[in-house]
Design an enzyme around this catalytic site. Sequence first.
Site, PDB file in Angstrom:
ATOM      1  CG  HIS A   1       0.838  -8.816   7.557  1.00  0.00           C
ATOM      2  ND1 HIS A   1       1.785  -7.885   7.203  1.00  0.00           N
ATOM      3  CD2 HIS A   1      -0.305  -8.482   6.884  1.00  0.00           C
ATOM      4  CE1 HIS A   1       1.242  -7.030   6.347  1.00  0.00           C
ATOM      5  NE2 HIS A   1      -0.011  -7.363   6.136  1.00  0.00           N
TER       6      HIS A   1
ATOM      7  CB  CYS B   1       1.095  -9.754   3.966  1.00  0.00           C
ATOM      8  SG  CYS B   1       0.581  -8.219   3.154  1.00  0.00           S
TER       9      CYS B   1
ATOM     10  CG  ASN C   1       0.273  -3.563   5.419  1.00  0.00           C
ATOM     11  OD1 ASN C   1       1.312  -4.139   5.144  1.00  0.00           O
ATOM     12  ND2 ASN C   1      -0.917  -4.116   5.233  1.00  0.00           N
TER      13      ASN C   1
END
Length: 324
Positions: free
Chosen positions: A251, A111, A281
């Site tokens: 993120h 990430c 995500n």
Amino acid sequence: MMKVSKIEYYLPESVLTNEDLEKLFPEWSSERIHEKVGISQRHISSNNETVLDMAVKSSEKIFESYDRSKVDFILFCTQSPDYFLPTTACLLQDRLKLRKNIGAIDFNLGCSGFVYGLAFAKGLIAAGIAKSILLVTSETYTKHIHPDDKGNRSIFGDASASAIVEKSESSREYQFCLGTDGSGAENLIVKKGAFKKDFKLNPEHEFNPENIYMNGPEIFNFTIENIPGLVRETLEINKMQMDDIDHFVFHQANSFMLNYLRKKTKIPAEKFYIDMEKTGNTVSATIPIALKNMMDKEMLKTGDKVLMAGFGVGYSWGATIMEM
């Protein structure tokens, strides 16, 4: 010093909705999933679709309006490569029919990957090694997830984002803040798949060692403990104040975590961008996807200053400021 001149992304055709998950896990309602993580659907790569396939599609969008012969380096961020070897970036060079006298390298980060990729690009440009860098973040985390892992299936989606990073004539050079804490590795990990053989399963790991394991509470704690300080440090090292930043793009982990972070860091809601409802995500691709969507919505004006922060598996984190 450098600028991100173009961003494009690709999302797989297959879509997993909250309603689909509700059918698989009747104890969870689609509304509860959305309330918990802020996601209504996520895109899932097909069985035969790899990070390379997706990277080709996001990159070809770039080359619809950018001369591919200008690219002199490929930076490819992924934690689910097509092969242990060869390097996926080398395969991408061939698939895209780019020049052969260019550099190409993979780097394994999650990430925080897009921010780290920008840091690498800055170094390559500053050293005179490259002038036009194709930075790709492509991930198929869903291939790591056990079918019965409803928590991770509700969060992660697959995607690829491609960006062109070039030298900028801007006189302002923004600094990076990067961090690492490998002691948290066990909290987000795929135990089996590489060459370590004497692994031990965490008792809390419900599934197989080749599946992803995430200790959600520990990841949340890590984020809350480290990212507010990362934002302060990034502002300080760049001699800027919160008011100097036009947009904050973090993120896109999940909406609950992001809203908690925003309040703890005291970032005004109107400056804090959240956009993951339709994608979930997507690991290293979340920040460039968010930036591209902001561009398409004409939310970013020339001269706007964006503070980007990535954080997660590793543990690894990084932030910088980019001027549009």
